[in-house]
Design an enzyme around this catalytic site. Structure first.
Site, PDB file in Angstrom:
ATOM      1  NE  ARG A  70      36.636  32.718  45.622  1.00  0.00           N
ATOM      2  CZ  ARG A  70      37.265  34.060  45.327  1.00  0.00           C
ATOM      3  NH1 ARG A  70      37.826  34.257  44.175  1.00  0.00           N
ATOM      4  NH2 ARG A  70      37.260  34.940  46.249  1.00  0.00           N
ATOM      5  CB  SER A 107      42.609  29.023  33.303  1.00  0.00           C
ATOM      6  OG  SER A 107      41.346  28.664  33.976  1.00  0.00           O
ATOM      7  CB  CYS A 166      47.774  38.814  47.432  1.00  0.00           C
ATOM      8  SG  CYS A 166      46.271  38.925  48.459  1.00  0.00           S
ATOM      9  CB  CYS A 221      47.064  42.083  49.141  1.00  0.00           C
ATOM     10  SG  CYS A 221      47.070  40.795  50.500  1.00  0.00           S
ATOM     11  CB  THR A 246      44.234  38.883  52.529  1.00  0.00           C
ATOM     12  OG1 THR A 246      43.903  39.580  51.364  1.00  0.00           O
ATOM     13  CG2 THR A 246      45.066  38.088  52.705  1.00  0.00           C
ATOM     14  CD1 TRP A 271      43.111  37.725  39.612  1.00  0.00           C
ATOM     15  CD2 TRP A 271      44.103  36.628  38.187  1.00  0.00           C
ATOM     16  NE1 TRP A 271      43.624  37.048  40.397  1.00  0.00           N
ATOM     17  CE2 TRP A 271      44.411  36.350  39.797  1.00  0.00           C
ATOM     18  CE3 TRP A 271      44.810  35.970  37.203  1.00  0.00           C
ATOM     19  CZ2 TRP A 271      45.320  35.243  40.059  1.00  0.00           C
ATOM     20  CZ3 TRP A 271      45.735  34.764  37.624  1.00  0.00           C
ATOM     21  CH2 TRP A 271      45.966  34.330  38.757  1.00  0.00           C
TER      22      TRP A 271
END
Length: 459
Positions: free
Chosen positions: A278, A243, A388, A385, A184, A195
């Site tokens: 990532r 994780s 999200c 968001c 997004t 996080w």
């Protein structure tokens, strides 16, 4: 540059990334390899890939497209309970389109009790209302028994999540198929804060031990993994679950990336560069493969929970209510097929390794485990968001439901086939979250194969 990767680079060109030379592709494929056995498990990556990608994933996807499983009721307006932050993402792709109130059948909107509402709902919702027609309120004896089971259930001490009150005027039904999880544009300090709070404050980690890539020094996480190896298996499992969830979300964002945004059309697809940033072993200083192995760990945990909960759904009195008896029976049959398939997996995670030993210490640790996970479910209300936030809340509730199932094995075994279960219950919200959350993990495992195929393709 391999021509087949041109379309994957379209959004990266303005950032100075010109493509993927063949030697980069080769080195990434080598660094991307995640194979062999998994820590704290008896399973291996190859067995999971074969089982998920070719057996389970297709049937699970079919189930999640059904009327019962595509609607999720959620409150996206709850304030953040941990810090004052009223800012919300202004990016248009962060928006969630809920069902309009006049599109939901009267039988759902006027329900006086949250569980009777759950028992009647969802097939006639939203854009499907006219096609499906009125809800049949003449419930069979078996249906009434299933309703009774829900009415006897409330948010109890076995819950791992801070659940939404679905009677709240702010709670709305969302069609998950019309609001897919994808990139997004929500990133930067706000996303990092979410996080960071999860990892730093809720994963049992002392402040003196720095997470990999957050320590400010290039030690490849040696100090962190030395600490992690030394803690009990339960705390290690907790970190790996979080994780793994984080990795799964990042794979979704990379697989459904906004590649083109013009007045004429939007184009979503796989962004290999985003994925590489990532998970590449070199770019992440060794973290990428570890993150992906944690994805497989959470897959095994949720898979095990689905195999354990099969008796709950096999009972003749349990029904999936939408108001269409024929379709409801078909959906239950498909659900049972999926759950029986999970039970056939040959190398399940052994949950008996968790919370073993001294009974008093194990009970204390289990409550700590539950407390930290409930905190994480509450942190989802701090996500700026809305899209999200929707998927974060659903996936944490799904994982929490899986944990609830794993630690309720004896209660499930004692259930009667012909009478309502007094000790173990699942609400419709938990059922929808459980299956959709595992659907997200299963999709991530399948997407890994897609990314590897894309990198290998040179026409």
């Amino acid at each position: 540059m391999p021509r087949s990767l041109d379309f994957l680079c379209v959004t990266r060109e303005r950032e100075g990334l010109t493509g993927f030379p063949e030697e980069v592709v080769d080195s990434f494929l080598e660094a991307f390899k995640v194979t062999g056995s998994l820590d704290d498990c008896t399973c291996d990556v190859e067995t999971i890939d074969a089982f998920n990608n070719y057996k389970l994933f297709p049937r699970l996807n079919e189930l999640l497209e059904s009327e019962y499983f595509k609607y999720y009721k959620v409150n996206l307006k709850k304030p953040c309970p941990f810090w004052t932050d009223n800012s919300h993402c202004g990016i248009r792709d962060c928006a969630v389109k809920p069902c309009e109130s006049d599109e939901v059948p009267d039988g759902i909107r006027s329900a006086s009790h949250k569980y009777s509402e759950e028992a009647h709902n969802l097939a006639g919702e939203c854009e499907e209302a006219q096609r499906l027609g009125a809800v049949n309120r003449s419930l069979s004896e078996e249906a009434q028994k299933a309703m009774l089971q829900w009415t006897q259930h409330d948010d109890s001490s076995d819950s791992f999540c801070e659940a939404d009150d679905i009677q709240s005027p702010d709670a709305e039904y969302v069609d998950l198929l019309l609001n897919p999880e994808r990139y997004t544009g929500y990133k930067g300090p706000d996303a990092w804060k979410i996080w960071n709070s999860i990892y730093e404050e809720n994963c049992f980690k002392p402040q003196t031990v720095k997470r990999p890539l957050a320590s400010g020094r290039d030690d490849e996480g040696h100090a962190f993994y030395k600490w992690l190896k030394g803690v009990c298996v339960e705390k290690r499992a907790f970190y790996k679950l979080i994780s793994g969830l984080h990795s799964s979300i990042n794979i979704h964002l990379s697989a459904r990336y906004l590649l083109q945004d013009t007045w004429a059309e939007k184009k979503w697809g796989h962004n290999v560069t985003e994925f590489q940033q990532r998970f590449d072993e070199i770019l992440t200083r060794g973290e990428g493969p570890r993150r992906l192995k944690n994805l497989y760990f959470i897959y095994l945990i949720e898979l095990r929970a689905l195999s354990k909960v099969l008796p709950y759904f096999e009972r003749p009195g349990f029904q999936l209510f939408t108001g269409n008896q024929v379709r409801d029976a078909e959906t239950k049959a498909l659900l049972l097929q999926v759950l029986r398939l999970t039970k056939s997996f040959p190398l399940h995670f052994d949950e008996n390794s968790l919370f073993a030993g001294n009974a008093r210490e194990a009970a204390k640790l289990k409550e700590e485990f539950r407390f930290h996970f409930r905190n994480i479910s509450r942190i989802m209300d701090c996500v700026g968001c809305f899209k999200c936030r929707l998927w974060g809340k659903l996936q944490t509730q799904g994982l929490g439901t899986a944990l609830k199932i794993l630690f309720s094995e004896k209660l499930i075994e004692k259930m009667s086939e012909s009478s309502p279960s007094q000790a173990f219950q699942l609400t419709r919200q938990e059922i929808v979250a459980l299956m959709n959350a595992f659907g997200r993990i299963s999709t991530s495992v399948r997407e890994l194969e897609n990314f590897k195929t894309l990198l290998r393709t040179v026409p």
